[in-house]
Write a protein that holds these residues in place. Structure first.
Motif, mmCIF file in Angstrom:
data_model
loop_
_atom_site.group_PDB
_atom_site.id
_atom_site.type_symbol
_atom_site.label_atom_id
_atom_site.label_comp_id
_atom_site.label_asym_id
_atom_site.label_seq_id
_atom_site.Cartn_x
_atom_site.Cartn_y
_atom_site.Cartn_z
ATOM 1 N N LYS A 14 0.821 -1.206 0.000
ATOM 2 C CA LYS A 14 0.000 0.000 0.000
ATOM 3 C C LYS A 14 0.858 1.260 0.000
ATOM 4 O O LYS A 14 0.525 2.246 -0.665
ATOM 5 C CB LYS A 14 -0.931 -0.009 1.213
ATOM 6 N N TYR A 15 1.959 1.230 0.732
ATOM 7 C CA TYR A 15 2.793 2.423 0.885
ATOM 8 C C TYR A 15 4.068 2.343 0.043
ATOM 9 O O TYR A 15 5.111 2.858 0.428
ATOM 10 C CB TYR A 15 3.135 2.622 2.365
ATOM 11 N N TRP A 16 3.964 1.729 -1.128
ATOM 12 C CA TRP A 16 5.138 1.545 -1.983
ATOM 13 C C TRP A 16 5.776 2.875 -2.371
ATOM 14 O O TRP A 16 7.003 2.986 -2.467
ATOM 15 C CB TRP A 16 4.770 0.755 -3.243
ATOM 16 N N LEU A 17 4.958 3.916 -2.619
ATOM 17 C CA LEU A 17 5.511 5.206 -3.015
ATOM 18 C C LEU A 17 6.309 5.826 -1.870
ATOM 19 O O LEU A 17 7.388 6.398 -2.092
ATOM 20 C CB LEU A 17 4.385 6.150 -3.445
ATOM 21 N N SER A 18 5.809 5.701 -0.660
ATOM 22 C CA SER A 18 6.545 6.214 0.493
ATOM 23 C C SER A 18 7.853 5.457 0.694
ATOM 24 O O SER A 18 8.870 6.049 1.062
ATOM 25 C CB SER A 18 5.677 6.105 1.757
#
Length: 445
Positions: free
Chosen positions: A251-255
């Motif tokens: 879910k937080y791959w961009l972060s």
């Protein structure tokens, strides 16, 4: 740019079990391990000339140094694996056992390097054992840096700037003790004695200090309780099942991608200052090692004292703003490396100390900024992954790349490389912050 949101009343309750009057003592026990990690890693890069000659002999001093720095980089390559494996353990079983085990492995590996017979005695096996020690240190420190900052934020969730400055003080103390130990040893026994056996002293000292850190960490509280120990209906963040952790990572791959560059860019800058320039000074330009160690020690003093000062002021302004400011200032400052061309210790000091304040700000806050991008329940795995990849790709290779480019007459390329990494880190941070927010406890901004 908005500030971190204050926790809601329920979130204050979730933080209360670990917010004790003795949080400074707890942060000290935690930060002492960071000091040991930075000491060991800075020492290996700083003494790469001697390590190369002892375990990885080459055609000349430059070749031996490059061989040693290659092993230095290998230790970083395995850090993402350690970050993921032990980060997952930390999210599944808790923070404390991982932090105790990591520092034990780091200290043991340092002690082995310090007492290991050289290539002349053991042949190729000497180099193999050193390589194995670096791999083991890579596994353990792959989680030490990232999870330690997460642990600190969870211990004192309402003062992220204070946590960043407090822990950075001890990180930088480790960096300072590395050249200081080398400087004192070199001053006492001279360059010949340093090359013969003196380089072993700092590694043996690091191994022995590890036992003290283990004793200090035995009293650390657990900040991520098991679900079975929490009352039904409570909003306290608890340990996660493996599948849930990986859902959070996806879910937080961009972060996580932003974390890779937040960490990687400043580590490329950092290791240029800590080991790249000193290695070029002693290995390529033949500068007096005692003078080089003295300059590196002065840099360590600035970083250590400066981080303590910043711990008192960082919470007066949003960490997001501090991060963007520091990273943008790093872009022109990295070009100071072009001013050192081997004309004595004086020009080396001007470059190292001239870029010290920008390095100070970035080193103080980068790990805390990275951890605040991920919710607490996934933080160990997600930040461990991003932190490890960033250090492996850009930090561990920086010294080798810098020395290599200098040796083939392409030294002017290196600062453009680091400046590009810094610019990318700012862009990714702002994009990820806009999409996913930043987190204080479980609260998103």
């Amino acid at each position: 740019m908005s500030k971190l949101q204050d926790p809601a009343p329920a979130s204050r309750a979730e933080a209360s079990p670990v917010r004790k009057p003795g949080h400074a003592k707890q942060l000290f026990a935690l930060s002492a391990g960071h000091a040991l990690e930075w000491y060991d890693w800075a020492m290996f890069g700083l003494l790469s000339v001697y390590i190369g000659q002892a375990f990885f002999p080459g055609e000349n001093a430059v070749a031996a140094t490059l061989n040693s720095l290659a092993v230095f980089a290998v230790g970083f390559v395995v850090r993402p694996i350690g970050g993921v494996v032990f980060g997952l353990v930390a999210d599944r079983l808790g923070r404390k056992p991982v932090m105790v085990g990591a520092v034990a492995v780091t200290a043991a590996a340092s002690l082995v390097i310090g007492i290991l017979p050289t290539h002349e005695t053991l042949g190729i096996w000497a180099g193999v054992i050193v390589l194995f020690c670096r791999i083991m240190q890579g596994f353990s420190t792959g989680i030490e840096g990232s999870l330690g900052a997460a642990y600190g934020v969870e211990l004192v969730p309402d003062r992220p700037g204070y946590v960043a400055g407090f822990m950075a003080t001890f990180n930088n103390l480790g960096n300072m003790l590395a050249p200081l130990t080398a400087f004192v040893t070199s001053s006492l026994i001279g360059p010949e004695g340093m090359a013969d056996y003196g380089w072993r002293v700092p590694f043996i000292l690091g191994g022995l200090l590890g036992f003290i850190v283990l004793w200090l960490r035995r009293t650390l509280p657990e900040t991520l309780p098991a679900a079975s120990s929490v009352a039904e209906g409570s909003r306290v963040t608890t340990r996660q099942q493996t599948g849930e952790v990986w859902k959070g990572v996806r879910k937080y791959w961009l972060s996580i991608l932003a974390v890779v560059f937040i960490v990687g860019a400043i580590q490329a800058y950092n290791y240029t200052w800590l080991s790249g320039l000193p290695s070029i000074a002693t290995g390529t330009y033949g500068e007096d090692p005692t003078g080089v160690f003295a300059v590196s020690t002065s840099l360590g003093v600035i970083l250590t004292v400066g981080a303590f000062v910043l711990s008192r002021v960082l919470d007066k302004w949003d960490l997001s703003r501090w991060f963007v400011l520091g990273r943008l200032l790093a872009i022109p400052t990295i070009f100071l490396v072009l001013l050192y061309t081997g004309n004595g210790v004086g020009p080396l000091a001007a470059v190292l100390l001239g870029g010290s304040l920008v390095l100070l700000l970035n080193l103080t806050i980068f790990s805390t900024v990275a951890n605040l991008m991920i919710p607490q329940q996934f933080r160990g795995t997600a930040v461990g992954l991003g932190y490890g990849i960033g250090v492996a790709l850009f930090g561990g290779t920086a010294s080798y790349l810098f020395v290599y480019l200098q040796s083939v007459g392409l030294g002017n390329v290196f600062p453009f490389y680091v400046a590009t990494l810094c610019a990318i880190s700012v862009v990714l941070y702002l994009v990820a912050k806009r999409k996913n927010g930043v987190f204080k406890g479980k609260q998103a901004d």
